[in-house]
Design an enzyme around this catalytic site. Structure first.
Site, PDB file in Angstrom:
ATOM      1  N   HIS A 239      -9.197  62.252  -0.763  1.00 39.88           N
ATOM      2  CA  HIS A 239     -10.541  61.549  -0.124  1.00 39.88           C
ATOM      3  C   HIS A 239      -9.932  60.491   0.665  1.00 39.88           C
ATOM      4  O   HIS A 239      -9.110  59.894   0.201  1.00 39.88           O
ATOM      5  CB  HIS A 239     -11.230  60.992  -1.577  1.00 39.88           C
ATOM      6  CG  HIS A 239     -12.594  60.550  -1.293  1.00 39.88           C
ATOM      7  ND1 HIS A 239     -12.658  59.421  -0.419  1.00 39.88           N
ATOM      8  CD2 HIS A 239     -14.109  61.146  -1.371  1.00 39.88           C
ATOM      9  CE1 HIS A 239     -14.080  59.091  -0.419  1.00 39.88           C
ATOM     10  NE2 HIS A 239     -14.697  60.124  -0.801  1.00 39.88           N
ATOM     11  N   CYS A 277     -14.970  63.711   4.052  1.00 36.66           N
ATOM     12  CA  CYS A 277     -16.289  62.730   3.311  1.00 36.66           C
ATOM     13  C   CYS A 277     -16.707  62.119   4.859  1.00 36.66           C
ATOM     14  O   CYS A 277     -16.163  61.151   5.320  1.00 36.66           O
ATOM     15  CB  CYS A 277     -15.672  61.683   2.532  1.00 36.66           C
ATOM     16  SG  CYS A 277     -17.211  60.633   2.164  1.00 36.66           S
ATOM     17  N   HIS A 304     -17.777  66.193   1.549  1.00 31.40           N
ATOM     18  CA  HIS A 304     -18.773  65.310   1.122  1.00 31.40           C
ATOM     19  C   HIS A 304     -19.645  65.135   2.199  1.00 31.40           C
ATOM     20  O   HIS A 304     -19.055  64.580   3.199  1.00 31.40           O
ATOM     21  CB  HIS A 304     -18.080  63.946   0.870  1.00 31.40           C
ATOM     22  CG  HIS A 304     -17.410  64.099  -0.559  1.00 31.40           C
ATOM     23  ND1 HIS A 304     -16.912  62.903  -0.894  1.00 31.40           N
ATOM     24  CD2 HIS A 304     -17.065  64.981  -1.639  1.00 31.40           C
ATOM     25  CE1 HIS A 304     -16.526  63.045  -2.357  1.00 31.40           C
ATOM     26  NE2 HIS A 304     -16.684  64.365  -2.700  1.00 31.40           N
ATOM     27  N   ASP A 360     -23.260  64.064  -0.601  1.00 32.90           N
ATOM     28  CA  ASP A 360     -22.720  62.673  -1.140  1.00 32.90           C
ATOM     29  C   ASP A 360     -23.647  61.446  -1.143  1.00 32.90           C
ATOM     30  O   ASP A 360     -24.234  61.426  -0.134  1.00 32.90           O
ATOM     31  CB  ASP A 360     -21.520  62.342  -0.549  1.00 32.90           C
ATOM     32  CG  ASP A 360     -20.342  61.340  -1.011  1.00 32.90           C
ATOM     33  OD1 ASP A 360     -20.624  61.203  -2.252  1.00 32.90           O
ATOM     34  OD2 ASP A 360     -19.797  60.895  -0.343  1.00 32.90           O
ATOM     35  N   HIS A 361     -23.869  61.118  -2.291  1.00 27.78           N
ATOM     36  CA  HIS A 361     -24.793  59.848  -2.489  1.00 27.78           C
ATOM     37  C   HIS A 361     -26.298  60.258  -1.820  1.00 27.78           C
ATOM     38  O   HIS A 361     -26.611  61.361  -1.458  1.00 27.78           O
ATOM     39  CB  HIS A 361     -24.255  58.615  -1.258  1.00 27.78           C
ATOM     40  CG  HIS A 361     -23.144  58.153  -1.875  1.00 27.78           C
ATOM     41  ND1 HIS A 361     -22.506  56.867  -1.447  1.00 27.78           N
ATOM     42  CD2 HIS A 361     -22.138  58.391  -2.838  1.00 27.78           C
ATOM     43  CE1 HIS A 361     -21.491  56.745  -1.989  1.00 27.78           C
ATOM     44  NE2 HIS A 361     -21.003  57.659  -2.801  1.00 27.78           N
ATOM     45  N   TYR A 377     -25.796  57.771  -6.584  1.00 26.97           N
ATOM     46  CA  TYR A 377     -26.170  59.031  -7.180  1.00 26.97           C
ATOM     47  C   TYR A 377     -27.736  59.354  -7.779  1.00 26.97           C
ATOM     48  O   TYR A 377     -27.666  59.890  -9.069  1.00 26.97           O
ATOM     49  CB  TYR A 377     -25.203  59.353  -8.067  1.00 26.97           C
ATOM     50  CG  TYR A 377     -23.583  59.719  -7.367  1.00 26.97           C
ATOM     51  CD1 TYR A 377     -23.150  60.753  -6.921  1.00 26.97           C
ATOM     52  CD2 TYR A 377     -22.842  58.389  -7.246  1.00 26.97           C
ATOM     53  CE1 TYR A 377     -21.957  60.879  -6.199  1.00 26.97           C
ATOM     54  CE2 TYR A 377     -21.755  58.553  -6.508  1.00 26.97           C
ATOM     55  CZ  TYR A 377     -21.375  59.961  -6.044  1.00 26.97           C
ATOM     56  OH  TYR A 377     -20.124  59.874  -5.167  1.00 26.97           O
TER      57      TYR A 377
HETATM   58  C1  DNO Z   1     -17.949  57.570  -3.993  1.00 24.43           C
HETATM   59  C2  DNO Z   1     -17.013  58.592  -4.233  1.00 24.43           C
HETATM   60  C3  DNO Z   1     -15.356  58.231  -4.422  1.00 24.43           C
HETATM   61  C4  DNO Z   1     -14.674  59.351  -4.750  1.00 24.43           C
HETATM   62  C5  DNO Z   1     -13.158  59.071  -5.021  1.00 24.43           C
HETATM   63  C6  DNO Z   1     -12.382  60.398  -4.823  1.00 24.43           C
HETATM   64  O1  DNO Z   1     -18.941  57.640  -4.184  1.00 24.43           O
HETATM   65  O2  DNO Z   1     -17.039  59.431  -2.864  1.00 24.43           O
HETATM   66  O3  DNO Z   1     -15.512  57.367  -5.581  1.00 24.43           O
HETATM   67  O4  DNO Z   1     -15.039  59.885  -5.886  1.00 24.43           O
HETATM   68  O5  DNO Z   1     -12.642  58.129  -4.090  1.00 24.43           O
HETATM   69  O6  DNO Z   1     -11.038  60.100  -5.590  1.00 24.43           O
END
Ligand code: DNO
Length: 410
Positions: A239, A277, A304, A360-361, A377
Site C-alpha cells: 500500500h 490506492c 483501492h 475505499d472509504h 468506513y
Molecule cells: C486506510 C487504509 C490503510 C491500509 C494500510 C494497508 O484506510 O487504506 O490503513 O489498510 O495502509 O497496509
C-alpha cells in the site's frame, strides 16, 4: 473486477449482512487482535473465515475472506532492531497459514510509525455529508506547536508556518487535544492509547535512519518474504504512503510511480506487487493514476478505489476525501485501465485476471451519521461508492461500448 469490502471483524458496526446487501462478492480483513510480529495461526484464520461465512441469523453468507488487509510489518523489521529476525519467521509462518486457507492476496505497508494521517475525521461538506480531511496548515500546527517536534518549522514553507501559528493561537485546549487524537488515529493500534510522549519516542527511533537505510531494510524484507510468497502462490501488494509525502520528518518510500518501479525491480517476481490506492496516491498532482494502472498493471494485485479533492497545487498540500466519482482522479479512466489489464491477463491465461477492488472509504451520509463506524468506513457512503464504481465498470465492459479497448485494438 472482484467487488470486495473491508470488514474490521466481529466488532465492526457494519455487519456481514450489510455488505451482502450492498452486493459485495468477497471480504477484505485482517486479524487486528493479533499483536504485530506474532504468527497468524491456522485456528485464528479459520475462526475469522467462519465469522465471514455466517450472517447474523446464522444463515450462510456465501462470502469468504479473499484479501488480507493488512498483514502488518513490525517496527522492528522496518528498523532492523530488536526482534526483527524472529518477526521475519513469524511473517513467513503467517503467509504459510494463509496460503493453506486459500487466501492469496496479502496487502501490507512499509510506512514508518504512521499508517494514514488526517487532521479531521468528520469534516462537513456542503451537502451535509462528512468526510476525512488533511489540512496541511493544521497538521503543521500539530507538528510545530502541539507535538513540538525539534526543527519542525523548517520542514514547512513560511506561509504554512504562519497559518499554523495563527490557527494554533485560536484553538482551545480541547480542540488541540482533539487534533492530536485525530492525527494519532492513523497510528496502528493507537486510537485510544497513544500519548504525545509515545509519538515522540517512536519518532526518535528514526532519527538515525535515513531514507536510503529504510529503503534497504525494505528491500531486505522483500528479499526474505517475496520468494516464500511466490512459492506459496500468494500475491503481496504494498500500500502507498498516505498522504504520499514526508510527514513528521519520517522517511517515506512508496509515494510515486518511481518508488513502485524501484520496489518491483528490487525483487522482480510477480508476487511482489502493488495495492494501487487511488485515494492515497491521488493526493499528489504528479501521480497519473490511469497511467500508473496502465503501466504497472500486471503487478496490481489489489485496487483501492477512492477519490480526493486537492486544495492546493504543490506536491504537499491539503485535500479532502471526495465522492468516489468526484475529486481530482479520473476514476472512469482508472477503471477503464483496470479492465484493459484484466483483458490482457485473460488473454495471457492468468488465473488472477479478476482484480479485487474495494470502494475505499466513503463519506458519511444518511444514517451513517448515527452509527459509530470506523472513520472512513461507513456502510451507506461506501455502498454508494461501490454502486457508482460498479456502474462504471458495467458500462465500460458492456458489449455495445468499445470503451475498454484502446484505439485500434478490439
Ligand atoms: C486506510 C487504509 C490503510 C491500509 C494500510 C494497508 O484506510 O487504506 O490503513 O489498510 O495502509 O497496509
Amino acid at each position: 473486477m472482484r467487488q470486495t469490502w473491508r470488514w474490521f471483524g466481529p466488532h465492526d458496526q457494519v455487519t456481514i449482512d450489510d455488505m451482502l446487501q450492498a452486493g459485495v462478492e468477497g471480504v477484505v480483513t485482517g486479524l487486528h487482535h493479533v499483536p504485530t510480529g506474532a504468527v497468524w495461526t491456522a485456528e485464528e484464520i479459520r475462526k475469522r473465515r467462519q465469522d465471514i461465512a455466517t450472517q447474523t441469523d446464522g444463515a450462510p453468507s456465501g462470502l469468504d475472506w479473499e484479501v488480507v488487509e493488512s498483514l502488518p510489518v513490525s517496527e522492528d523489521i522496518k528498523k532492523q532492531k530488536g526482534e526483527w529476525r524472529s518477526h521475519y519467521d513469524a511473517y513467513k509462518s503467517s503467509l504459510r497459514n494463509l496460503a493453506e486457507a486459500g487466501i492469496e492476496t496479502i496487502c501490507y505497508n512499509f510506512m514508518p510509525v504512521l499508517d494514514w494521517t488526517r487532521t479531521d475525521l468528520a469534516w462537513r461538506v456542503p451537502s451535509g455529508a462528512t468526510c476525512m480531511r488533511f489540512d496541511y496548515a493544521v497538521f503543521a500546527a500539530f507538528d510545530i506547536f502541539i507535538l513540538e517536534r525539534k526543527g519542525a518549522s523548517e520542514d514547512y514553507p513560511q506561509d504554512i508556518v504562519a497559518r499554523a501559528s495563527e490557527h494554533h493561537a485560536k484553538m482551545s485546549d480541547a480542540e488541540r487535544a482533539a487534533l492530536a487524537k485525530n492525527v494519532v488515529f492513523g497510528l496502528p493500534g493507537a486510537a485510544e492509547s497513544f500519548s504525545l510522549e509515545d509519538v515522540r519516542r517512536h519518532l526518535a527511533e528514526y532519527d538515525h535512519i535515513s531514507q536510503e537505510a529504510l529503503r534497504q531494510n525494505f528491500v531486505d524484507f522483500l528479499s526474505e518474504v517475496i520468494p516464500v510468497a511466490e512459492d506459496l502462490g500468494l500475491r503481496m501488494c504494498c500500500h502507498p504512503d498516505d498522504p504520499p509525502f514526508d510527514l513528521l520528518g519520517l522517511p517515506r518510500l512508496m509515494s510515486t510511480e518511481d518508488d513502485y518501479r524501484y520496489m518491483m525491480d528490487a525483487v522482480d517476481l510477480p508476487a511482489n506487487g502493488i495495492t494501487l490506492c487511488t485515494g492515497s496516491l491521488g493526493a499528489r498532482p504528479d501521480n497519473d493514476l490511469p497511467g500508473m494502472m496502465d503501466r504497472l498493471g500486471d503487478r496490481v494485485h489489489f485496487l483501492h478505489l477512492r477519490n480526493v479533492k486537492r486544495e492546493a497545487d504543490g506536491i504537499r498540500g491539503s485535500f479532502y476525501e471526495a465522492e468516489h466519482l468526484g475529486g481530482d482522479t479520473d476514476m472512469v479512466a482508472v477503471i477503464a485501465a483496470a479492465l484493459r489489464e484484466e483483458e490482457r491477463r485473460r488473454k495471457a491465461g492468468r488465473k488472477d485476471w479478476s482484480i479485487p477492488m474495494r470502494p475505499d472509504h466513503g463519506q458519511n451520509i444518511l444514517d451513517d451519521h448515527n452509527r459509530k463506524a470506523q472513520p472512513g468506513y461507513p456502510a451507506i457512503g461506501r455502498l454508494k461508492g461501490l454502486a457508482e464504481l460498479r456502474g462504471v465498470a458495467s458500462a465500460l465492459s458492456h458489449g455495445s461500448l468499445r470503451a475498454i479497448a484502446p484505439s485500434g485494438e478490439q
